[in-house]
Design a protein around this motif. Structure first.
Motif, PDB file in Angstrom:
ATOM      1  N   ASP A 215       0.807  -1.219   0.000  1.00  0.00           N
ATOM      2  CA  ASP A 215       0.000   0.000   0.000  1.00  0.00           C
ATOM      3  C   ASP A 215       0.844   1.274   0.000  1.00  0.00           C
ATOM      4  OD1 ASP A 215       0.987  -0.331   2.551  1.00  0.00           O
ATOM      5  OD2 ASP A 215      -0.910   0.114   3.564  1.00  0.00           O
ATOM      6  N   ALA A 216       2.078   1.170  -0.462  1.00  0.00           N
ATOM      7  CA  ALA A 216       2.995   2.322  -0.476  1.00  0.00           C
ATOM      8  C   ALA A 216       2.484   3.425  -1.397  1.00  0.00           C
ATOM      9  CB  ALA A 216       4.385   1.881  -0.927  1.00  0.00           C
ATOM     10  N   ILE A 217       2.828   4.656  -1.020  1.00  0.00           N
ATOM     11  CA  ILE A 217       2.531   5.801  -1.885  1.00  0.00           C
ATOM     12  C   ILE A 217       3.809   6.595  -2.101  1.00  0.00           C
ATOM     13  CG2 ILE A 217       0.096   5.995  -1.291  1.00  0.00           C
ATOM     14  CD1 ILE A 217       0.874   8.306   0.559  1.00  0.00           C
ATOM     15  N   VAL A 218       3.914   7.181  -3.279  1.00  0.00           N
ATOM     16  CA  VAL A 218       5.084   7.973  -3.648  1.00  0.00           C
ATOM     17  C   VAL A 218       4.621   9.317  -4.199  1.00  0.00           C
ATOM     18  CG1 VAL A 218       7.135   8.104  -5.120  1.00  0.00           C
ATOM     19  CG2 VAL A 218       6.446   5.904  -4.144  1.00  0.00           C
ATOM     20  N   PRO A 219       4.607  10.364  -3.351  1.00  0.00           N
ATOM     21  CA  PRO A 219       4.396  11.714  -3.867  1.00  0.00           C
ATOM     22  C   PRO A 219       5.743  12.224  -4.407  1.00  0.00           C
ATOM     23  CG  PRO A 219       3.730  11.520  -1.548  1.00  0.00           C
ATOM     24  CD  PRO A 219       4.532  10.323  -1.904  1.00  0.00           C
ATOM     25  N   CYS A 220       5.777  12.581  -5.665  1.00  0.00           N
ATOM     26  CA  CYS A 220       7.029  12.984  -6.302  1.00  0.00           C
ATOM     27  C   CYS A 220       6.845  14.312  -7.020  1.00  0.00           C
ATOM     28  CB  CYS A 220       7.480  11.916  -7.287  1.00  0.00           C
ATOM     29  SG  CYS A 220       9.009  12.325  -8.150  1.00  0.00           S
ATOM     30  N   ALA A 221       7.730  15.252  -6.729  1.00  0.00           N
ATOM     31  CA  ALA A 221       7.683  16.568  -7.378  1.00  0.00           C
ATOM     32  C   ALA A 221       8.790  16.718  -8.423  1.00  0.00           C
ATOM     33  CB  ALA A 221       7.790  17.668  -6.331  1.00  0.00           C
ATOM     34  N   CYS A 222       9.421  15.635  -8.793  1.00  0.00           N
ATOM     35  CA  CYS A 222      10.450  15.674  -9.829  1.00  0.00           C
ATOM     36  C   CYS A 222       9.762  15.635 -11.195  1.00  0.00           C
ATOM     37  CB  CYS A 222      11.392  14.484  -9.678  1.00  0.00           C
ATOM     38  SG  CYS A 222      12.225  14.393  -8.084  1.00  0.00           S
ATOM     39  N   GLY A 223       9.941  16.665 -11.988  1.00  0.00           N
ATOM     40  CA  GLY A 223       9.324  16.709 -13.305  1.00  0.00           C
ATOM     41  C   GLY A 223       7.822  16.948 -13.266  1.00  0.00           C
ATOM     42  N   GLY A 224       7.339  17.622 -12.239  1.00  0.00           N
ATOM     43  CA  GLY A 224       5.905  17.870 -12.079  1.00  0.00           C
ATOM     44  C   GLY A 224       5.340  16.999 -10.973  1.00  0.00           C
ATOM     45  N   MET A 225       4.427  17.535 -10.198  1.00  0.00           N
ATOM     46  CA  MET A 225       3.872  16.806  -9.056  1.00  0.00           C
ATOM     47  C   MET A 225       3.009  15.633  -9.512  1.00  0.00           C
ATOM     48  SD  MET A 225       4.084  16.768  -5.896  1.00  0.00           S
ATOM     49  CE  MET A 225       3.408  15.556  -4.814  1.00  0.00           C
ATOM     50  N   LYS A 226       3.258  14.475  -8.903  1.00  0.00           N
ATOM     51  CA  LYS A 226       2.468  13.280  -9.170  1.00  0.00           C
ATOM     52  C   LYS A 226       2.488  12.415  -7.911  1.00  0.00           C
ATOM     53  CE  LYS A 226       6.524  11.919 -11.671  1.00  0.00           C
ATOM     54  NZ  LYS A 226       7.037  13.237 -11.609  1.00  0.00           N
ATOM     55  N   THR A 227       1.475  11.593  -7.746  1.00  0.00           N
ATOM     56  CA  THR A 227       1.432  10.639  -6.641  1.00  0.00           C
ATOM     57  C   THR A 227       1.211   9.258  -7.225  1.00  0.00           C
ATOM     58  OG1 THR A 227       0.560  12.293  -5.117  1.00  0.00           O
ATOM     59  CG2 THR A 227       0.274   9.988  -4.503  1.00  0.00           C
ATOM     60  N   ILE A 228       2.116   8.351  -6.901  1.00  0.00           N
ATOM     61  CA  ILE A 228       2.049   6.989  -7.398  1.00  0.00           C
ATOM     62  C   ILE A 228       1.582   6.102  -6.248  1.00  0.00           C
ATOM     63  CG2 ILE A 228       3.360   5.066  -8.373  1.00  0.00           C
ATOM     64  CD1 ILE A 228       4.836   8.462  -8.711  1.00  0.00           C
ATOM     65  N   SER A 229       0.587   5.247  -6.504  1.00  0.00           N
ATOM     66  CA  SER A 229       0.058   4.432  -5.407  1.00  0.00           C
ATOM     67  C   SER A 229      -0.289   3.003  -5.815  1.00  0.00           C
ATOM     68  CB  SER A 229      -1.178   5.103  -4.803  1.00  0.00           C
ATOM     69  OG  SER A 229      -2.183   5.233  -5.782  1.00  0.00           O
ATOM     70  N   THR A 230       0.094   2.595  -7.004  1.00  0.00           N
ATOM     71  CA  THR A 230      -0.162   1.220  -7.432  1.00  0.00           C
ATOM     72  C   THR A 230       1.153   0.558  -7.815  1.00  0.00           C
ATOM     73  OG1 THR A 230      -0.437   1.760  -9.782  1.00  0.00           O
ATOM     74  CG2 THR A 230      -2.419   1.885  -8.379  1.00  0.00           C
ATOM     75  N   ARG A 231       1.153  -0.764  -7.819  1.00  0.00           N
ATOM     76  CA  ARG A 231       2.352  -1.515  -8.198  1.00  0.00           C
ATOM     77  C   ARG A 231       2.753  -1.194  -9.637  1.00  0.00           C
ATOM     78  NH1 ARG A 231       5.174  -2.894  -4.105  1.00  0.00           N
ATOM     79  NH2 ARG A 231       5.828  -5.010  -3.982  1.00  0.00           N
ATOM     80  N   GLN A 232       1.782  -1.144 -10.527  1.00  0.00           N
ATOM     81  CA  GLN A 232       2.063  -0.825 -11.935  1.00  0.00           C
ATOM     82  C   GLN A 232       2.611   0.599 -12.047  1.00  0.00           C
ATOM     83  OE1 GLN A 232       2.162  -3.023 -14.163  1.00  0.00           O
ATOM     84  NE2 GLN A 232       2.463  -1.779 -15.967  1.00  0.00           N
ATOM     85  N   GLY A 233       2.048   1.521 -11.277  1.00  0.00           N
ATOM     86  CA  GLY A 233       2.536   2.896 -11.272  1.00  0.00           C
ATOM     87  C   GLY A 233       3.963   2.987 -10.766  1.00  0.00           C
ATOM     88  N   LEU A 234       4.273   2.231  -9.701  1.00  0.00           N
ATOM     89  CA  LEU A 234       5.647   2.207  -9.175  1.00  0.00           C
ATOM     90  C   LEU A 234       6.613   1.632 -10.202  1.00  0.00           C
ATOM     91  CD1 LEU A 234       5.220   1.061  -5.472  1.00  0.00           C
ATOM     92  CD2 LEU A 234       6.204   3.226  -6.267  1.00  0.00           C
ATOM     93  N   ARG A 235       6.190   0.573 -10.881  1.00  0.00           N
ATOM     94  CA  ARG A 235       7.049  -0.040 -11.910  1.00  0.00           C
ATOM     95  C   ARG A 235       7.368   0.989 -13.006  1.00  0.00           C
ATOM     96  NH1 ARG A 235       4.667  -4.351 -12.220  1.00  0.00           N
ATOM     97  NH2 ARG A 235       6.210  -5.742 -11.332  1.00  0.00           N
ATOM     98  N   ALA A 236       6.349   1.667 -13.511  1.00  0.00           N
ATOM     99  CA  ALA A 236       6.552   2.666 -14.564  1.00  0.00           C
ATOM    100  C   ALA A 236       7.413   3.820 -14.054  1.00  0.00           C
ATOM    101  CB  ALA A 236       5.209   3.186 -15.066  1.00  0.00           C
ATOM    102  N   TYR A 237       7.164   4.250 -12.823  1.00  0.00           N
ATOM    103  CA  TYR A 237       7.945   5.334 -12.214  1.00  0.00           C
ATOM    104  C   TYR A 237       9.430   4.974 -12.185  1.00  0.00           C
ATOM    105  CZ  TYR A 237       9.863   8.188  -8.395  1.00  0.00           C
ATOM    106  OH  TYR A 237      10.645   9.012  -7.627  1.00  0.00           O
ATOM    107  N   TRP A 238       9.752   3.771 -11.689  1.00  0.00           N
ATOM    108  CA  TRP A 238      11.158   3.394 -11.568  1.00  0.00           C
ATOM    109  C   TRP A 238      11.824   3.125 -12.924  1.00  0.00           C
ATOM    110  CZ3 TRP A 238      14.314   4.801  -8.132  1.00  0.00           C
ATOM    111  CH2 TRP A 238      13.866   5.056  -6.844  1.00  0.00           C
ATOM    112  N   VAL A 239      11.088   2.575 -13.865  1.00  0.00           N
ATOM    113  CA  VAL A 239      11.660   2.392 -15.207  1.00  0.00           C
ATOM    114  C   VAL A 239      12.048   3.758 -15.771  1.00  0.00           C
ATOM    115  CG1 VAL A 239      11.108   1.762 -17.599  1.00  0.00           C
ATOM    116  CG2 VAL A 239      10.545   0.191 -15.736  1.00  0.00           C
ATOM    117  N   ASP A 240      11.121   4.714 -15.699  1.00  0.00           N
ATOM    118  CA  ASP A 240      11.402   6.065 -16.198  1.00  0.00           C
ATOM    119  C   ASP A 240      12.523   6.729 -15.413  1.00  0.00           C
ATOM    120  OD1 ASP A 240       9.351   5.702 -17.994  1.00  0.00           O
ATOM    121  OD2 ASP A 240       7.933   7.011 -16.946  1.00  0.00           O
TER     122      ASP A 240
END
Length: 95
Positions: A18-43
């Motif tokens: 259930d982790a969440i990642v609020p990230c302000a690098c390259g524009g504010m976004k909040t990642i909260s799904t496994r698929q979202g985390l995968r895409a975030y880290w690949v990028d």
């Protein structure tokens, strides 16, 4: 250079379900799904790899780190759950 799938899976294995990642690098976004985390880290690993650690300050339930990336210094605050998994990671550029 593409990131190896094993590297991404190892990174994802550090996160709570259930982790969440609020990230302000390259524009504010909040990642909260496994698929979202995968895409975030690949990028992130492709576009903004860290070159070295700038600072590390552990705390009771997490750590504050800063590291040097292609576009400058990035600050990240991690909190961990009772199982030692990353519950949240908040990051932003310092400059």
């Amino acid at each position: 250079m593409p990131t190896a799938p094993a590297t991404i899976e190892a990174i994802l294995g550090m996160y709570a379900d259930d982790a969440i990642v609020p990230c302000a690098c390259g524009g504010m976004k909040t990642i909260s799904t496994r698929q979202g985390l995968r895409a975030y880290w690949v990028d992130r690993l492709r576009d903004c790899p860290a070159s070295h650690l700038d600072d590390l300050n552990p705390s009771v339930d997490g750590a504050a780190i800063s590291y040097i990336a292609r576009d400058g210094v990035v600050s990240a605050t991690l909190t961990f759950n009772a199982s030692g998994k990353i519950a949240s990671l908040t990051c932003r550029p310092l400059n």
